[in-house]
Design a protein around this motif. Structure first.
Motif, mmCIF file in Angstrom:
data_model
loop_
_atom_site.group_PDB
_atom_site.id
_atom_site.type_symbol
_atom_site.label_atom_id
_atom_site.label_comp_id
_atom_site.label_asym_id
_atom_site.label_seq_id
_atom_site.Cartn_x
_atom_site.Cartn_y
_atom_site.Cartn_z
ATOM 1 N N SER A 139 0.650 -1.082 0.051
ATOM 2 C CA SER A 139 0.057 0.080 -0.168
ATOM 3 C C SER A 139 0.822 1.293 0.026
ATOM 4 C CB SER A 139 -0.827 -0.155 1.184
ATOM 5 O OG SER A 139 -0.229 -0.077 2.426
ATOM 6 N N GLY A 140 0.351 2.355 -0.327
ATOM 7 C CA GLY A 140 1.060 3.786 -0.378
ATOM 8 C C GLY A 140 1.429 3.970 -1.928
ATOM 9 N N SER A 141 2.657 4.342 -2.009
ATOM 10 C CA SER A 141 3.214 4.700 -3.394
ATOM 11 C C SER A 141 3.197 3.471 -4.212
ATOM 12 C CB SER A 141 4.077 5.523 -3.306
ATOM 13 O OG SER A 141 4.077 6.843 -2.605
ATOM 14 N N THR A 142 2.049 2.755 -4.565
ATOM 15 C CA THR A 142 2.260 1.409 -5.140
ATOM 16 C C THR A 142 2.665 1.417 -6.714
ATOM 17 O OG1 THR A 142 0.038 1.322 -5.409
ATOM 18 C CG2 THR A 142 0.895 0.225 -3.640
ATOM 19 N N SER A 143 2.341 2.920 -7.306
ATOM 20 C CA SER A 143 2.450 3.024 -8.660
ATOM 21 C C SER A 143 3.965 2.912 -9.036
ATOM 22 C CB SER A 143 1.591 4.255 -9.107
ATOM 23 O OG SER A 143 2.191 5.308 -8.459
ATOM 24 N N ASN A 144 4.819 3.293 -8.133
ATOM 25 C CA ASN A 144 6.199 3.125 -8.355
ATOM 26 C C ASN A 144 6.987 2.050 -8.280
ATOM 27 O OD1 ASN A 144 6.263 6.058 -8.840
ATOM 28 N ND2 ASN A 144 6.233 6.295 -6.641
ATOM 29 N N ILE A 145 6.343 0.772 -7.734
ATOM 30 C CA ILE A 145 6.842 -0.491 -7.412
ATOM 31 C C ILE A 145 7.228 -1.182 -8.850
ATOM 32 C CG2 ILE A 145 6.176 -2.693 -7.145
ATOM 33 C CD1 ILE A 145 4.401 -1.804 -4.643
ATOM 34 N N ASN A 146 8.370 -1.694 -8.738
ATOM 35 C CA ASN A 146 9.118 -2.357 -10.120
ATOM 36 C C ASN A 146 9.150 -3.788 -9.554
ATOM 37 O OD1 ASN A 146 11.676 -3.159 -11.353
ATOM 38 N ND2 ASN A 146 11.028 -1.207 -12.422
ATOM 39 N N ALA A 147 10.135 -4.496 -9.253
ATOM 40 C CA ALA A 147 10.457 -5.866 -8.854
ATOM 41 C C ALA A 147 9.898 -6.018 -7.253
ATOM 42 C CB ALA A 147 11.835 -6.077 -8.630
ATOM 43 N N MET A 148 9.559 -7.025 -7.467
ATOM 44 C CA MET A 148 8.872 -7.594 -5.904
ATOM 45 C C MET A 148 9.603 -9.105 -5.624
ATOM 46 S SD MET A 148 4.981 -6.945 -6.362
ATOM 47 C CE MET A 148 4.510 -6.519 -4.485
ATOM 48 N N ALA A 149 10.047 -9.288 -4.469
ATOM 49 C CA ALA A 149 10.772 -10.217 -4.025
ATOM 50 C C ALA A 149 10.479 -10.708 -2.608
ATOM 51 C CB ALA A 149 12.341 -10.057 -4.095
ATOM 52 N N TRP A 150 11.028 -12.200 -2.360
ATOM 53 C CA TRP A 150 10.813 -12.778 -1.102
ATOM 54 C C TRP A 150 12.280 -13.219 -0.635
ATOM 55 C CZ3 TRP A 150 6.689 -13.052 1.684
ATOM 56 C CH2 TRP A 150 5.401 -13.149 1.409
ATOM 57 N N TYR A 151 12.421 -12.837 0.675
ATOM 58 C CA TYR A 151 13.624 -13.180 1.318
ATOM 59 C C TYR A 151 13.629 -14.030 2.314
ATOM 60 C CZ TYR A 151 16.348 -9.875 -1.367
ATOM 61 O OH TYR A 151 17.111 -9.204 -2.407
ATOM 62 N N ARG A 152 14.541 -14.703 3.061
ATOM 63 C CA ARG A 152 14.296 -15.504 4.180
ATOM 64 C C ARG A 152 15.620 -15.514 5.349
ATOM 65 N NH1 ARG A 152 13.789 -21.538 2.029
ATOM 66 N NH2 ARG A 152 15.997 -22.061 1.497
ATOM 67 N N GLN A 153 15.156 -15.427 6.329
ATOM 68 C CA GLN A 153 16.411 -15.567 7.282
ATOM 69 C C GLN A 153 16.351 -16.732 8.526
ATOM 70 O OE1 GLN A 153 17.346 -11.680 9.070
ATOM 71 N NE2 GLN A 153 19.560 -12.329 9.362
ATOM 72 N N ALA A 154 17.078 -17.458 8.409
ATOM 73 C CA ALA A 154 17.124 -18.464 9.527
ATOM 74 C C ALA A 154 18.010 -18.085 10.688
ATOM 75 C CB ALA A 154 17.372 -19.841 9.122
ATOM 76 N N PRO A 155 17.685 -18.458 11.781
ATOM 77 C CA PRO A 155 18.491 -18.104 13.016
ATOM 78 C C PRO A 155 19.826 -18.414 12.941
ATOM 79 C CG PRO A 155 16.392 -19.350 13.645
ATOM 80 C CD PRO A 155 16.380 -19.531 12.039
ATOM 81 N N GLY A 156 20.651 -17.428 12.920
ATOM 82 C CA GLY A 156 22.149 -17.586 12.805
ATOM 83 C C GLY A 156 22.518 -17.450 11.385
ATOM 84 N N ASN A 157 21.677 -17.306 10.407
ATOM 85 C CA ASN A 157 21.941 -17.214 9.129
ATOM 86 C C ASN A 157 21.750 -15.631 8.887
ATOM 87 O OD1 ASN A 157 22.521 -19.914 9.201
ATOM 88 N ND2 ASN A 157 21.111 -20.539 7.822
ATOM 89 N N GLU A 158 22.334 -15.279 7.546
ATOM 90 C CA GLU A 158 22.141 -14.140 6.833
ATOM 91 C C GLU A 158 20.762 -14.151 6.174
ATOM 92 O OE1 GLU A 158 26.722 -12.481 6.084
ATOM 93 O OE2 GLU A 158 25.462 -12.791 4.528
ATOM 94 N N ARG A 159 20.151 -13.044 5.852
ATOM 95 C CA ARG A 159 19.113 -12.979 5.050
ATOM 96 C C ARG A 159 19.403 -13.547 3.513
ATOM 97 N NH1 ARG A 159 14.982 -7.973 5.940
ATOM 98 N NH2 ARG A 159 15.490 -8.670 8.058
ATOM 99 N N GLU A 160 18.594 -14.173 2.968
ATOM 100 C CA GLU A 160 18.891 -14.450 1.608
ATOM 101 C C GLU A 160 17.653 -14.593 0.746
ATOM 102 O OE1 GLU A 160 20.062 -18.796 1.771
ATOM 103 O OE2 GLU A 160 18.138 -19.493 2.301
ATOM 104 N N LEU A 161 18.030 -14.267 -0.534
ATOM 105 C CA LEU A 161 17.074 -14.298 -1.534
ATOM 106 C C LEU A 161 16.482 -15.543 -1.963
ATOM 107 C CD1 LEU A 161 15.759 -12.318 -3.680
ATOM 108 C CD2 LEU A 161 17.286 -13.054 -5.313
#
Length: 120
Positions: free
Chosen positions: A25-47
């Motif tokens: 929501s908000g300035s949605t007209s400017n949205i380009n790419a959309m993605a999901w990342y995840r982060q497990a305990p002790g790990n870095e966030r990953e695409l």
């Protein structure tokens, strides 16, 4: 500014499926790419997966063949369908969008995250 709200996480047994949703929501007209990342305990966030404004998709090797990212531009929503879930998929999943604006330039926004737990 873009606000993101994820939903759909939870506890699932190995081999099961989940569908995550992220509504913008908000300035949605400017949205380009959309993605999901995840982060497990002790790990870095990953695409996990990304989908371009044109619908092109890219997946992490760890989820290829088991995940499908899609978007509904009319609803400003991105989805992540995860099948054949494994315990190693357990993580907090975050939605991320890229916004491109002539006024503000390029910006990246994050949701608050949704927990996915896969039991063996």
């Amino acid at each position: 500014q873009v606000q993101l709200v994820e939903s759909g996480g939870g506890l699932v047994q190995a081999g099961g499926s989940l569908r995550l949703s992220c509504a913008a929501s908000g300035s949605t007209s400017n949205i380009n790419a959309m993605a999901w990342y995840r982060q497990a305990p002790g790990n870095e966030r990953e695409l996990v997966a990304v989908i371009s404004s044109g619908g092109a998709t890219t997946y992490a090797d760890s989820v290829k063949g088991r995940a499908t990212i899609s978007r509904d531009n009319a609803k400003n929503t991105v989805y992540l369908q995860m099948n054949s879930l494994k315990p190693e998929d357990t993580a907090v999943y975050y939605c991320n969008v890229k916004s491109v604006s002539r006024v503000y330039g390029v910006g990246y926004y994050w949701g608050q995250g949704t927990q996915v737990t896969v039991s063996s």
